[in-house]
Motif scaffolding. Structure first.
Motif, PDB file in Angstrom:
ATOM      1  N   LEU A 165      18.505   1.396  33.388  1.00  0.00           N
ATOM      2  CA  LEU A 165      19.039   2.146  32.253  1.00  0.00           C
ATOM      3  C   LEU A 165      20.553   1.985  32.183  1.00  0.00           C
ATOM      4  N   PHE A 166      21.054   1.827  30.983  1.00  0.00           N
ATOM      5  CA  PHE A 166      22.497   1.730  30.756  1.00  0.00           C
ATOM      6  C   PHE A 166      23.086   3.142  30.814  1.00  0.00           C
ATOM      7  N   PRO A 167      24.301   3.319  31.358  1.00  0.00           N
ATOM      8  CA  PRO A 167      24.879   4.663  31.473  1.00  0.00           C
ATOM      9  C   PRO A 167      24.976   5.374  30.126  1.00  0.00           C
ATOM     10  N   ALA A 168      24.461   6.594  30.065  1.00  0.00           N
ATOM     11  CA  ALA A 168      24.457   7.355  28.817  1.00  0.00           C
ATOM     12  C   ALA A 168      25.861   7.597  28.297  1.00  0.00           C
ATOM     13  N   GLU A 169      26.810   7.816  29.213  1.00  0.00           N
ATOM     14  CA  GLU A 169      28.175   8.106  28.777  1.00  0.00           C
ATOM     15  C   GLU A 169      28.854   6.907  28.137  1.00  0.00           C
TER      16      GLU A 169
END
Length: 235
Positions: free
Chosen positions: A198-202
Motif C-alpha cells: 500500500l502507498f502511504p495515505a499521507e
C-alpha cells in the motif's frame, strides 16, 4: 478495485516516465474497460517504452463466442498466480507500469455513492503495477492488453473510505518512482510480490469528481463538475 482512471498525457511520457513513445495513436482522456491506453515496459535494451494496450487482460474481442463477458481490469494479488487470465503473464514476468494522473472510486459516506478522484500528492502523474500480454490478431498484427494489480486496503487510512461499507476495500499498487525499473525487471514472482504494498495515505489526495459513467453523446451534457471538497487529509 478500479474500473475507471485518467491516463497520463502524451507530453508526460518522456519527462515524467523517461519512456520512448511507441503508442502510435491518441487515447481518450478517461479510460474504461476495453479502451486503449498507454502502458510501459522495457525494450530489449532495458529502455522504458510506452505502447498502447486495451484496458482489461482479456479484451472483449478475445472472449470466445458463447462465453459470457467477464472483467479482467483488476488482478487481485491474492489470486494472481492461480487465475488463468493472469497466471501465465505473472509467471513469465510480463510486468508493466500503467501511467495515471488519477483514478476513481465510489465514496458512500453520505449514504449514497459519490464519485471521488484519487491521486498522489505533489506528483501529477504516477504509475501503478500491472501485467500485460500480447495477442496475434486476424490481420497478422500484434496487439496488447493489460491489467492493474490490486491489494487489500481494509486498514489503509484513505482507501478504506471507498466502495460499499460491507465490501472489502481494495487499492491499486502505486509504485514509488525509484522502483519503476526494479518492478519491470523482476525475475521471479516472489520478488515481484515484495512490491505489492500500500502507498502511504499521507502522500495521497482525494476529492469529489464527476458523473461516474463513460462520456457519450447522450450524457455529455450531464458531465458537470461537482463542487470541489477538501482533500480527505486536509480536513
Amino acid at each position: 478495485m478500479c474500473v475507471n482512471y485518467t491516463p497520463t498525457r502524451r507530453d508526460q511520457l518522456a519527462p515524467k516516465f523517461a519512456a520512448i513513445d511507441q503508442t502510435g495513436e491518441d487515447w481518450r482522456p478517461e479510460i474504461w474497460q476495453d479502451y486503449n491506453a498507454p502502458f510501459i515496459t522495457h525494450d530489449h535494451l532495458k529502455r522504458r517504452r510506452a505502447q498502447l494496450g486495451s484496458y482489461g487482460m482479456v479484451p472483449k474481442t478475445k472472449i470466445p463466442a458463447g462465453v459470457k463477458r467477464f472483467s479482467t481490469m483488476n488482478a487481485r494479488a491474492e489470486t494472481i498466480s492461480e487465475l488463468r487470465s493472469f497466471a501465465q503473464a505473472w509467471r513469465d514476468g510480463q510486468r508493466c507500469l500503467i501511467p495515471l494522473q488519477n483514478f476513481f472510486e465510489p465514496n458512500y459516506e453520505t449514504g449514497k455513492a459519490e464519485r471521488w478522484q484519487i491521486g498522489v500528492r505533489n506528483n501529477s502523474d504516477f504509475a501503478v503495477a500491472g501485467l500485460y500480454q500480447g495477442w496475434q490478431d486476424n490481420d497478422g498484427q500484434q496487439s496488447f492488453s493489460f491489467t492493474q494489480i490490486t491489494i487489500n486496503a481494509d486498514q489503509h487510512a484513505l482507501m478504506r473510505r471507498f466502495q460499499k461499507p460491507e465490501d472489502e476495500k481494495r487499492s491499486l499498487v502505486i509504485l514509488h518512482e525509484q522502483d519503476y525499473d526494479a518492478w519491470l525487471t523482476c525475475t521471479t514472482p516472489d520478488l515481484a510480490r515484495s512490491f505489492l504494498k500500500l502507498f502511504p495515505a499521507e502522500d495521497m489526495w482525494a476529492q469529489a469528481a464527476v458523473l461516474s459513467k463513460p462520456q457519450t453523446k447522450s450524457n455529455a451534457a450531464q458531465l458537470v463538475a461537482l463542487p470541489i471538497q477538501k482533500s480527505l487529509f486536509d480536513e
